[in-house]
Motif scaffolding. Sequence first.
Motif, PDB file in Angstrom:
ATOM      1  N   LEU A  29      -3.658  -4.652  -8.557  1.00 49.03           N
ATOM      2  CA  LEU A  29      -3.659  -3.347  -9.250  1.00 49.03           C
ATOM      3  C   LEU A  29      -4.110  -2.280  -8.514  1.00 49.03           C
ATOM      4  O   LEU A  29      -3.941  -1.109  -8.518  1.00 49.03           O
ATOM      5  CB  LEU A  29      -4.387  -3.723 -10.514  1.00 49.03           C
ATOM      6  CG  LEU A  29      -3.769  -4.440 -11.385  1.00 49.03           C
ATOM      7  CD1 LEU A  29      -4.679  -4.819 -12.740  1.00 49.03           C
ATOM      8  CD2 LEU A  29      -2.376  -4.259 -11.878  1.00 49.03           C
ATOM      9  N   THR A  30      -5.260  -2.436  -7.446  1.00 52.86           N
ATOM     10  CA  THR A  30      -5.946  -1.353  -7.147  1.00 52.86           C
ATOM     11  C   THR A  30      -4.927  -1.135  -5.798  1.00 52.86           C
ATOM     12  O   THR A  30      -4.831   0.205  -5.510  1.00 52.86           O
ATOM     13  CB  THR A  30      -7.035  -2.146  -6.091  1.00 52.86           C
ATOM     14  OG1 THR A  30      -8.210  -2.435  -7.288  1.00 52.86           O
ATOM     15  CG2 THR A  30      -7.836  -0.697  -5.189  1.00 52.86           C
ATOM     16  N   HIS A  89      -1.639  -0.890  -6.137  1.00 56.49           N
ATOM     17  CA  HIS A  89      -0.381  -0.099  -6.728  1.00 56.49           C
ATOM     18  C   HIS A  89      -0.902   1.272  -6.985  1.00 56.49           C
ATOM     19  O   HIS A  89      -0.495   2.116  -6.945  1.00 56.49           O
ATOM     20  CB  HIS A  89      -0.013  -0.649  -8.036  1.00 56.49           C
ATOM     21  CG  HIS A  89       1.005  -2.012  -7.922  1.00 56.49           C
ATOM     22  ND1 HIS A  89       1.923  -1.985  -7.213  1.00 56.49           N
ATOM     23  CD2 HIS A  89       0.659  -3.253  -8.344  1.00 56.49           C
ATOM     24  CE1 HIS A  89       2.631  -2.941  -7.052  1.00 56.49           C
ATOM     25  NE2 HIS A  89       1.792  -3.880  -7.790  1.00 56.49           N
ATOM     26  N   LYS A  90      -2.311   1.434  -7.525  1.00 56.52           N
ATOM     27  CA  LYS A  90      -2.954   2.757  -7.718  1.00 56.52           C
ATOM     28  C   LYS A  90      -3.181   3.594  -6.555  1.00 56.52           C
ATOM     29  O   LYS A  90      -2.656   4.801  -6.549  1.00 56.52           O
ATOM     30  CB  LYS A  90      -4.215   2.556  -8.508  1.00 56.52           C
ATOM     31  CG  LYS A  90      -5.157   3.709  -8.722  1.00 56.52           C
ATOM     32  CD  LYS A  90      -6.459   3.787  -9.275  1.00 56.52           C
ATOM     33  CE  LYS A  90      -6.959   5.081  -9.802  1.00 56.52           C
ATOM     34  NZ  LYS A  90      -8.359   4.986 -10.368  1.00 56.52           N
ATOM     35  N   ARG A 114       1.582   4.389  -7.746  1.00 54.46           N
ATOM     36  CA  ARG A 114       2.375   3.683  -8.778  1.00 54.46           C
ATOM     37  C   ARG A 114       1.612   3.540 -10.141  1.00 54.46           C
ATOM     38  O   ARG A 114       0.375   3.450 -10.168  1.00 54.46           O
ATOM     39  CB  ARG A 114       3.030   2.159  -8.211  1.00 54.46           C
ATOM     40  CG  ARG A 114       3.508   2.317  -6.917  1.00 54.46           C
ATOM     41  CD  ARG A 114       4.141   0.792  -6.808  1.00 54.46           C
ATOM     42  NE  ARG A 114       4.578   0.770  -5.261  1.00 54.46           N
ATOM     43  CZ  ARG A 114       3.723   0.289  -4.259  1.00 54.46           C
ATOM     44  NH1 ARG A 114       2.629  -0.053  -4.520  1.00 54.46           N
ATOM     45  NH2 ARG A 114       4.318   0.322  -3.026  1.00 54.46           N
ATOM     46  N   THR A 115       2.385   3.843 -11.251  1.00 53.60           N
ATOM     47  CA  THR A 115       1.704   3.788 -12.475  1.00 53.60           C
ATOM     48  C   THR A 115       1.981   2.139 -12.930  1.00 53.60           C
ATOM     49  O   THR A 115       2.778   1.550 -12.799  1.00 53.60           O
ATOM     50  CB  THR A 115       2.422   4.462 -13.494  1.00 53.60           C
ATOM     51  OG1 THR A 115       3.869   4.320 -13.652  1.00 53.60           O
ATOM     52  CG2 THR A 115       2.090   5.994 -13.342  1.00 53.60           C
ATOM     53  N   ASP A 125      -9.025   2.206 -15.755  1.00 50.49           N
ATOM     54  CA  ASP A 125      -8.892   2.935 -14.572  1.00 50.49           C
ATOM     55  C   ASP A 125      -7.724   2.505 -13.750  1.00 50.49           C
ATOM     56  O   ASP A 125      -6.864   2.965 -13.071  1.00 50.49           O
ATOM     57  CB  ASP A 125     -10.214   2.869 -13.593  1.00 50.49           C
ATOM     58  CG  ASP A 125      -9.998   3.545 -12.271  1.00 50.49           C
ATOM     59  OD1 ASP A 125      -9.699   4.759 -12.168  1.00 50.49           O
ATOM     60  OD2 ASP A 125     -10.382   2.953 -11.273  1.00 50.49           O
ATOM     61  N   LEU A 126      -7.307   1.058 -14.031  1.00 49.41           N
ATOM     62  CA  LEU A 126      -6.330   0.305 -13.299  1.00 49.41           C
ATOM     63  C   LEU A 126      -5.330   0.079 -14.327  1.00 49.41           C
ATOM     64  O   LEU A 126      -4.090  -0.293 -13.973  1.00 49.41           O
ATOM     65  CB  LEU A 126      -6.743  -1.117 -12.522  1.00 49.41           C
ATOM     66  CG  LEU A 126      -7.714  -0.837 -11.583  1.00 49.41           C
ATOM     67  CD1 LEU A 126      -8.329  -2.351 -11.034  1.00 49.41           C
ATOM     68  CD2 LEU A 126      -7.215  -0.011 -10.217  1.00 49.41           C
TER      69      LEU A 126
END
Length: 389
Positions: free
Chosen positions: A280-281, A283-284, A288-289, A311-312
């Motif tokens: 997830l980190t 992608h952020k 990317r959403t 935040d993620l």
Amino acid sequence: MVSPEGESVPAFETSTVKCRGCTGENVVPVVDVGAQPSADYFPPADTPGPDPRWPLELWLCRDCTLVQLGPVEPQLPEEALAVESATSIAHAESSVKEILRDYPALAGGVVFEFASHHGGSWLEHLYAAGSRLAGDGEKADLVIDVHGIVHEPQYGEMLQLRAERLAPGGLLVMEFHHLLPLFVGNQFDTIRHGHWAYVSLRALQNVAALHGLAVESVKQVDMFGGSLMVMLRHTGDAKPDATVDVLLEDEDAAGIADEVQLASLQEAAWHAAGALHDELTRHKAAGRTVLGYGAPSKAPVLLDLSKVTTDLLPFTVDMAPGKHGRRIPGGCMVPIRPIDELRAARPDVVLVLTWDIADEVIAQLEADGGWGATYLVPLPEPHEVVGSR
């Protein structure tokens, strides 16, 4: 005890614990996933933390091999908010058809069902086939427990009730999430308060024998990430078939009655949780959403161990109207919204928290062609499924 991230983890407390299955005292702790919130506690989104937590541990009985929750019991009432999935509804109908095909003598007989918090009732379909519900105290030709007994703290006592309800020559059908796929598939998020037992065929066989029951046949089914449908009879009536020995051999080969092997689930859980956080980190960082689908009872443990916050994962969505305007408990504080808000946001990535019905979720979101999202399935390791383009 220290986690892979270097954090201190409370050691197991020593105490005399009686097995929830056989009542023996040869019970040892094997897995500790830390203090966790009650799994079905979804507070209103504006409720400030911290949420109440209790230790969440797995213990193994060395005598009957039942894996079970430790001695600490949450004292927080849980409100049932979930909506039954299409997968579960279809499974109930197909299961009844298969049972009546395999055991035609049961058609039109007396039935009794021990209800489950998960839904999936067979009664409607059995009534359609001419069955009659047992009256007060009446014994039944077919007794059903589909994901019900694990919600009872005393597994052995509840199994005895099911044996007592069964008529001579009758069939007891029990379906439950199987310990084997939980272990080999690293399904650590299925460990939750309120599910008191994590059952293998071997353990069921051992505890059932204490109450005059024997396993006659077993079938593996896909529900909840891997379940067993087990057919039992009173010991004198049972004629075990080859499916029983085959599955017992699979369980023995995996070592799910071995405390050292079972303890390896804890390290595997931390590893997968860290991998989800890293994914997830990533992608952020790439812009990317990411939004979630589902607010199941397994989400609190998964997101808490993965250190996922808003935040993620800004929000997740769920089919259950009763969960809208609420949030996932624990440290994540992720709000739960209607599914239409996910479609409107058109995220680049959808994290499928209801991973056991990922195919149903993806088909639902892709029914109108989708928007080109990638679907992230968190376990056994985070992996992607690409939608329509």
